[in-house]
Design a protein around this motif. Structure first.
Motif, PDB file in Angstrom:
ATOM      1  N   MET A   1       0.840  -1.191   0.000  1.00 47.88           N
ATOM      2  CA  MET A   1       0.000   0.000   0.000  1.00 47.88           C
ATOM      3  C   MET A   1       0.879   1.246   0.000  1.00 47.88           C
ATOM      4  N   GLN A   2       0.632   2.127  -0.906  1.00 52.87           N
ATOM      5  CA  GLN A   2       1.395   3.367  -1.024  1.00 52.87           C
ATOM      6  C   GLN A   2       0.873   4.403  -0.039  1.00 52.87           C
ATOM      7  N   HIS A   3       1.798   4.987   0.731  1.00 51.32           N
ATOM      8  CA  HIS A   3       1.408   6.049   1.666  1.00 51.32           C
ATOM      9  C   HIS A   3       1.353   7.382   0.923  1.00 51.32           C
ATOM     10  N   PRO A   4       0.488   8.299   1.353  1.00 56.22           N
ATOM     11  CA  PRO A   4       0.456   9.616   0.712  1.00 56.22           C
ATOM     12  C   PRO A   4       1.766  10.370   0.924  1.00 56.22           C
ATOM     13  N   PHE A   5       2.041  11.313   0.045  1.00 62.88           N
ATOM     14  CA  PHE A   5       3.241  12.141   0.119  1.00 62.88           C
ATOM     15  C   PHE A   5       2.819  13.525   0.586  1.00 62.88           C
ATOM     16  N   ILE A   6       3.408  13.977   1.703  1.00 62.01           N
ATOM     17  CA  ILE A   6       3.072  15.285   2.262  1.00 62.01           C
ATOM     18  C   ILE A   6       4.359  16.102   2.332  1.00 62.01           C
ATOM     19  N   ALA A   7       4.378  17.252   1.681  1.00 61.47           N
ATOM     20  CA  ALA A   7       5.596  18.068   1.631  1.00 61.47           C
ATOM     21  C   ALA A   7       5.312  19.504   2.036  1.00 61.47           C
ATOM     22  N   ASP A   8       6.342  20.136   2.627  1.00 67.15           N
ATOM     23  CA  ASP A   8       6.333  21.573   2.925  1.00 67.15           C
ATOM     24  C   ASP A   8       5.146  22.005   3.786  1.00 67.15           C
ATOM     25  N   LYS A   9       4.758  21.178   4.718  1.00 72.84           N
ATOM     26  CA  LYS A   9       3.622  21.496   5.575  1.00 72.84           C
ATOM     27  C   LYS A   9       4.105  21.676   7.009  1.00 72.84           C
ATOM     28  N   THR A  10       3.470  22.582   7.742  1.00 71.07           N
ATOM     29  CA  THR A  10       3.793  22.806   9.151  1.00 71.07           C
ATOM     30  C   THR A  10       2.664  22.262  10.013  1.00 71.07           C
ATOM     31  N   PHE A  11       3.053  21.468  11.008  1.00 74.27           N
ATOM     32  CA  PHE A  11       2.104  20.918  11.978  1.00 74.27           C
ATOM     33  C   PHE A  11       2.416  21.570  13.316  1.00 74.27           C
ATOM     34  N   LYS A  12       1.475  22.319  13.870  1.00 78.44           N
ATOM     35  CA  LYS A  12       1.687  22.973  15.164  1.00 78.44           C
ATOM     36  C   LYS A  12       0.716  22.418  16.190  1.00 78.44           C
ATOM     37  N   ASP A  13       1.248  22.163  17.388  1.00 77.38           N
ATOM     38  CA  ASP A  13       0.441  21.724  18.525  1.00 77.38           C
ATOM     39  C   ASP A  13      -0.359  20.458  18.225  1.00 77.38           C
ATOM     40  N   PHE A  14       0.135  19.617  17.339  1.00 70.52           N
ATOM     41  CA  PHE A  14      -0.530  18.343  17.055  1.00 70.52           C
ATOM     42  C   PHE A  14      -0.430  17.461  18.293  1.00 70.52           C
ATOM     43  N   ASN A  15      -1.515  16.820  18.668  1.00 66.72           N
ATOM     44  CA  ASN A  15      -1.528  15.969  19.848  1.00 66.72           C
ATOM     45  C   ASN A  15      -1.912  14.554  19.439  1.00 66.72           C
ATOM     46  N   ASN A  16      -0.947  13.652  19.536  1.00 67.75           N
ATOM     47  CA  ASN A  16      -1.138  12.264  19.135  1.00 67.75           C
ATOM     48  C   ASN A  16      -2.187  11.552  19.989  1.00 67.75           C
ATOM     49  N   VAL A  17      -2.479  12.060  21.184  1.00 72.84           N
ATOM     50  CA  VAL A  17      -3.494  11.462  22.049  1.00 72.84           C
ATOM     51  C   VAL A  17      -4.881  11.667  21.440  1.00 72.84           C
ATOM     52  N   LYS A  18      -5.099  12.819  20.851  1.00 74.72           N
ATOM     53  CA  LYS A  18      -6.410  13.142  20.278  1.00 74.72           C
ATOM     54  C   LYS A  18      -6.623  12.524  18.900  1.00 74.72           C
ATOM     55  N   GLN A  19      -5.560  12.437  18.097  1.00 76.40           N
ATOM     56  CA  GLN A  19      -5.660  11.827  16.779  1.00 76.40           C
ATOM     57  C   GLN A  19      -4.296  11.320  16.364  1.00 76.40           C
ATOM     58  N   ARG A  20      -4.259  10.334  15.497  1.00 80.01           N
ATOM     59  CA  ARG A  20      -2.994   9.791  15.024  1.00 80.01           C
ATOM     60  C   ARG A  20      -2.526  10.534  13.783  1.00 80.01           C
ATOM     61  N   LEU A  21      -1.217  10.670  13.687  1.00 74.73           N
ATOM     62  CA  LEU A  21      -0.637  11.280  12.502  1.00 74.73           C
ATOM     63  C   LEU A  21      -0.851  10.340  11.310  1.00 74.73           C
ATOM     64  N   THR A  22      -1.285  10.874  10.209  1.00 76.90           N
ATOM     65  CA  THR A  22      -1.534  10.091   8.998  1.00 76.90           C
ATOM     66  C   THR A  22      -0.263   9.363   8.577  1.00 76.90           C
ATOM     67  N   LYS A  23      -0.389   8.077   8.273  1.00 82.10           N
ATOM     68  CA  LYS A  23       0.754   7.329   7.754  1.00 82.10           C
ATOM     69  C   LYS A  23       1.082   7.898   6.383  1.00 82.10           C
ATOM     70  N   ALA A  24       2.297   8.431   6.251  1.00 79.43           N
ATOM     71  CA  ALA A  24       2.665   9.106   5.015  1.00 79.43           C
ATOM     72  C   ALA A  24       4.174   9.217   4.893  1.00 79.43           C
ATOM     73  N   GLU A  25       4.591   9.741   3.757  1.00 79.88           N
ATOM     74  CA  GLU A  25       5.976  10.144   3.557  1.00 79.88           C
ATOM     75  C   GLU A  25       6.005  11.658   3.697  1.00 79.88           C
ATOM     76  N   TYR A  26       6.674  12.138   4.746  1.00 80.30           N
ATOM     77  CA  TYR A  26       6.735  13.572   5.027  1.00 80.30           C
ATOM     78  C   TYR A  26       8.080  14.104   4.558  1.00 80.30           C
ATOM     79  N   GLU A  27       8.040  15.150   3.746  1.00 78.04           N
ATOM     80  CA  GLU A  27       9.276  15.757   3.267  1.00 78.04           C
ATOM     81  C   GLU A  27       9.244  17.255   3.513  1.00 78.04           C
TER      82      GLU A  27
END
Length: 192
Positions: A1-27
């Motif tokens: 299964m191919q993971h989505p590609f996410i680039a040049d994005k800023t994640f602020k105050d993300f809380n893994n307890v409330k939601q899981r980070l999307t399985k992806a390739e982050y660049e």
């Protein structure tokens, strides 16, 4: 299964307890003040990403890839970097708390540890050739059968390593902390 590609994005105050980070390739992404503590980042790919003021303590990193990543002012207590995918692994740690982390049997040549706390970190059988430990507290860090050639310990402190079971050729040390090489002999060294 191919993971989505996410680039040049800023994640602020993300809380893994409330939601899981999307399985992806982050660049080239920035993670700022994110809480991943006790979470699951297994099988994720992070390339040229920055983690600033994040908490990754006890996070599951099984098969996770970190390539050219910067961890700054982050807390990573108990993280098993040894569970990561070691392909192209490279990172820098600046002003981080890495207490009780494990780099067991990894090849992390030329890694920069800057002004970080590395209490009880496991560097057993780790290739640390050319690594820089700039102003790092290495109290209780474990160096056994480690490759430390050309590593820079000149401004590191509280380290204890045995030159007889570690390869330290051309490693850099400075007084007075260099006495950490003699600690196993339980001798008294007086300053004059």
């Amino acid at each position: 299964m191919q993971h989505p590609f996410i680039a040049d994005k800023t994640f602020k105050d993300f809380n893994n307890v409330k939601q899981r980070l999307t399985k992806a390739e982050y660049e080239n992404c920035i993670f700022e003040r994110c809480n991943f503590a006790d979470g699951d980042l297994a099988n994720q790919n992070f390339m040229e990403c920055k983690f600033i003021a994040c908490n990754l303590s006890n996070t599951n990193l099984t098969n996770t890839i970190f390539k050219d990543c910067l961890f700054k002012e982050s807390k990573m207590v108990g993280v098993k970097f040894s569970d990561c995918n070691s392909f192209l692994m490279s990172f820098t740690f600046e002003n981080c708390i890495l207490d009780f982390a494990s780099f067991y049997q990894l090849k992390i040549k030329n890694t920069r540890f800057i002004a970080s706390k590395l209490e009880g970190v496991d560097f057993t059988e780790t290739d640390l050739s050319g690594c820089q430990f700039d102003r790092c507290d290495l109290k209780g860090a474990i160096f056994q059968h480690s490759l430390l050639e050309r590593a820079d310990f000149r401004t590191a402190f509280n380290y204890s390593l045995d030159p007889e079971i570690n390869r330290i050729k051309k490693a850099l040390f400075a007084a007075p902390e260099v006495v950490g090489l003699l600690q196993k002999y339980d001798i008294v060294i007086e300053q004059q």
